[in-house]
Design a protein around this motif. Structure first.
Motif, mmCIF file in Angstrom:
data_model
loop_
_atom_site.group_PDB
_atom_site.id
_atom_site.type_symbol
_atom_site.label_atom_id
_atom_site.label_comp_id
_atom_site.label_asym_id
_atom_site.label_seq_id
_atom_site.Cartn_x
_atom_site.Cartn_y
_atom_site.Cartn_z
ATOM 1 N N HIS A 1 -17.883 -5.616 68.930
ATOM 2 C CA HIS A 1 -17.477 -6.911 69.488
ATOM 3 C C HIS A 1 -16.981 -6.671 70.905
ATOM 4 O O HIS A 1 -16.397 -5.624 71.195
ATOM 5 C CB HIS A 1 -16.363 -7.511 68.614
ATOM 6 C CG HIS A 1 -15.648 -8.637 69.268
ATOM 7 N ND1 HIS A 1 -16.252 -9.853 69.511
ATOM 8 C CD2 HIS A 1 -14.383 -8.730 69.741
ATOM 9 C CE1 HIS A 1 -15.368 -10.642 70.109
ATOM 10 N NE2 HIS A 1 -14.235 -9.991 70.247
ATOM 11 N N ALA B 1 -15.054 -8.500 74.553
ATOM 12 C CA ALA B 1 -14.330 -9.542 75.271
ATOM 13 C C ALA B 1 -14.639 -9.336 76.755
ATOM 14 O O ALA B 1 -15.041 -8.246 77.168
ATOM 15 C CB ALA B 1 -12.826 -9.439 75.019
ATOM 16 N N ALA C 1 -13.040 -14.368 74.858
ATOM 17 C CA ALA C 1 -14.041 -13.829 73.940
ATOM 18 C C ALA C 1 -14.542 -14.953 73.046
ATOM 19 O O ALA C 1 -13.950 -16.036 72.990
ATOM 20 C CB ALA C 1 -13.448 -12.716 73.072
ATOM 21 N N GLU D 1 -15.304 -15.014 69.072
ATOM 22 C CA GLU D 1 -15.106 -14.152 67.913
ATOM 23 C C GLU D 1 -15.857 -14.603 66.671
ATOM 24 O O GLU D 1 -15.879 -13.891 65.682
ATOM 25 C CB GLU D 1 -13.609 -14.026 67.626
ATOM 26 C CG GLU D 1 -12.905 -13.384 68.804
ATOM 27 C CD GLU D 1 -11.446 -13.112 68.565
ATOM 28 O OE1 GLU D 1 -10.893 -13.573 67.552
ATOM 29 O OE2 GLU D 1 -10.855 -12.428 69.414
ATOM 30 N N CYS E 1 -20.765 -12.937 71.193
ATOM 31 C CA CYS E 1 -19.723 -12.505 72.131
ATOM 32 C C CYS E 1 -20.325 -11.831 73.364
ATOM 33 O O CYS E 1 -19.855 -12.022 74.487
ATOM 34 C CB CYS E 1 -18.732 -11.575 71.435
ATOM 35 S SG CYS E 1 -19.464 -10.050 70.759
ATOM 36 N N SER F 1 -20.520 -13.414 77.192
ATOM 37 C CA SER F 1 -19.860 -12.635 78.245
ATOM 38 C C SER F 1 -20.796 -12.428 79.430
ATOM 39 O O SER F 1 -20.401 -12.595 80.589
ATOM 40 C CB SER F 1 -19.408 -11.273 77.708
ATOM 41 O OG SER F 1 -18.438 -11.422 76.705
#
Length: 185
Positions: free
Chosen positions: A41, A43, A59, A61, A137, A141
């Protein structure tokens, strides 16, 4: 724009305190468990190029066990703003996450950055649902980074569809231009 009380920036490296834009990707290598596998994962964080002590980060999630979340439904997206120290403190264990939640981060400097454009992209992603392979995620991003700094082309920021976030962080960014080596979180 998100604002926070000014707090002196205590950066882990001199480059973190430089002026200009900066984008960072944080990795939780044990995150995103689906069907007995762990995909990792991420962020994201971006620095205000006009105020080096101010960052925004966030982020998506998703939800444990759900590979797809419909557009318009809650997908676990969040955003915060403040200093580098605030950022680091918020990406630690908080009751929902295990100890050592994020394991590492890596950054790239940019000539500038557009926080408002990045925030618009965040809001669009927050309402666009979630799909473990195509709208997750990592892909959210990357979209935020690209609108923050259009100079982050695929040479600097490869596409992330169907690439597990932990592989992207380690392999894709190793092969991309300009990314610093991973730092332990």
């Amino acid at each position: 724009m998100l604002t926070a009380t000014a707090v002196p920036l205590i950066a882990p490296a001199a480059a973190d305190a430089a002026t200009g834009g900066r984008a960072c990707l944080f990795l939780d290598k044990e995150g995103a468990r689906f069907a007995g596998r762990t995909y990792g994962h991420v962020a994201w964080a971006i620095r205000d190029p006009k105020h080096a002590e101010h960052w925004i980060w966030g982020a998506t999630e998703g939800y444990r066990g759900k590979a797809v979340i419909a557009a318009g439904s809650e997908n676990g997206s969040w955003i915060k703003g403040g200093s580098w120290n605030d950022l680091r403190a918020s990406l630690r264990r908080d009751g929902r996450h295990r100890a050592g939640y994020y394991d590492a981060y890596r950054c790239i400097n940019t000539a500038g950055g557009d926080l408002k454009a990045a925030q618009r992209t965040f809001r669009t992603g927050k309402s666009s649902g979630y799909n473990v392979g195509l709208n997750n995620c990592l892909t959210k991003s990357i979209a935020i980074f690209r609108t923050y700094s259009p100079a982050l082309s695929t040479k600097h920021l490869p596409k992330g569809e169907v690439v597990p976030p932990r592989n992207y962080f380690a392999t894709s960014l190793d092969n991309a231009r300009g990314w610093e080596k991973a730092r332990t979180y």
